[in-house]
Design a protein around this motif. Structure first.
Motif, PDB file in Angstrom:
ATOM      1  N   GLU A 184       0.846  -1.197   0.000  1.00 39.84           N
ATOM      2  CA  GLU A 184       0.000   0.000   0.000  1.00 39.84           C
ATOM      3  C   GLU A 184       0.877   1.241   0.000  1.00 39.84           C
ATOM      4  N   LEU A 185       0.474   2.259  -0.740  1.00 39.09           N
ATOM      5  CA  LEU A 185       1.243   3.510  -0.803  1.00 39.09           C
ATOM      6  C   LEU A 185       1.258   4.262   0.515  1.00 39.09           C
ATOM      7  N   ASN A 186       0.287   4.035   1.383  1.00 39.40           N
ATOM      8  CA  ASN A 186       0.270   4.746   2.657  1.00 39.40           C
ATOM      9  C   ASN A 186       1.139   4.062   3.714  1.00 39.40           C
ATOM     10  N   ASP A 187       1.803   2.973   3.338  1.00 37.94           N
ATOM     11  CA  ASP A 187       2.746   2.297   4.237  1.00 37.94           C
ATOM     12  C   ASP A 187       4.003   3.162   4.358  1.00 37.94           C
ATOM     13  N   PRO A 188       4.422   3.524   5.565  1.00 38.43           N
ATOM     14  CA  PRO A 188       5.591   4.395   5.740  1.00 38.43           C
ATOM     15  C   PRO A 188       6.866   3.821   5.128  1.00 38.43           C
ATOM     16  N   ARG A 189       7.038   2.511   5.143  1.00 36.57           N
ATOM     17  CA  ARG A 189       8.236   1.914   4.538  1.00 36.57           C
ATOM     18  C   ARG A 189       8.237   2.100   3.029  1.00 36.57           C
ATOM     19  N   VAL A 190       7.065   1.980   2.413  1.00 37.02           N
ATOM     20  CA  VAL A 190       6.953   2.182   0.970  1.00 37.02           C
ATOM     21  C   VAL A 190       7.261   3.638   0.635  1.00 37.02           C
ATOM     22  N   GLN A 191       6.704   4.558   1.408  1.00 39.94           N
ATOM     23  CA  GLN A 191       6.955   5.977   1.175  1.00 39.94           C
ATOM     24  C   GLN A 191       8.433   6.311   1.335  1.00 39.94           C
ATOM     25  N   GLN A 192       9.078   5.742   2.342  1.00 35.54           N
ATOM     26  CA  GLN A 192      10.502   5.990   2.563  1.00 35.54           C
ATOM     27  C   GLN A 192      11.333   5.437   1.411  1.00 35.54           C
ATOM     28  N   THR A 193      10.982   4.268   0.927  1.00 34.49           N
ATOM     29  CA  THR A 193      11.696   3.675  -0.204  1.00 34.49           C
ATOM     30  C   THR A 193      11.558   4.535  -1.447  1.00 34.49           C
ATOM     31  N   ILE A 194      10.371   5.045  -1.691  1.00 34.33           N
ATOM     32  CA  ILE A 194      10.134   5.923  -2.839  1.00 34.33           C
ATOM     33  C   ILE A 194      10.954   7.199  -2.698  1.00 34.33           C
ATOM     34  N   ARG A 195      10.959   7.800  -1.501  1.00 36.89           N
ATOM     35  CA  ARG A 195      11.748   9.019  -1.262  1.00 36.89           C
ATOM     36  C   ARG A 195      13.230   8.779  -1.532  1.00 36.89           C
ATOM     37  N   GLU A 196      13.745   7.689  -0.981  1.00 40.96           N
ATOM     38  CA  GLU A 196      15.169   7.376  -1.156  1.00 40.96           C
ATOM     39  C   GLU A 196      15.509   7.140  -2.624  1.00 40.96           C
TER      40      GLU A 196
END
Length: 82
Positions: free
Chosen positions: A31-43
């Motif tokens: 899910e896009l609202n998962d903080p780990r997914v968001q952090q991976t996208i940012r990195e």
């Protein structure tokens, strides 16, 4: 293997390796609202931006560089001197 387990010694072309399972996650999309997914996208985005800026900097520096061949200039200035 289960999380926390280590493998036997594995021989590869590069030498020997021992693997350890840290954790397992179920396969599939996240899910896009998962903080780990968001952090991976940012990195990923920051890494790509950094690589692009470095490549542009190196290209500009290379295009603006002036190379002088002092050895050839010395020979051209004194062609009779050996």
């Amino acid at each position: 293997m289960r999380p926390g387990q280590t493998s036997r010694i594995i021989r590869t072309q590069d030498g020997y390796q021992i693997l350890k399972v840290i954790s397992k996650e179920a396969a599939g999309q996240r899910e896009l609202n998962d903080p780990r997914v968001q952090q991976t996208i940012r990195e990923t985005l920051l890494t790509r931006k950094d690589q692009l800026l470095k490549a542009a900097y190196f290209e500009v520096a290379r295009n603006e560089a002036k190379v002088l061949n002092y050895f050839a200039m010395g020979i051209a200035a004194n062609p009779t001197k050996k």
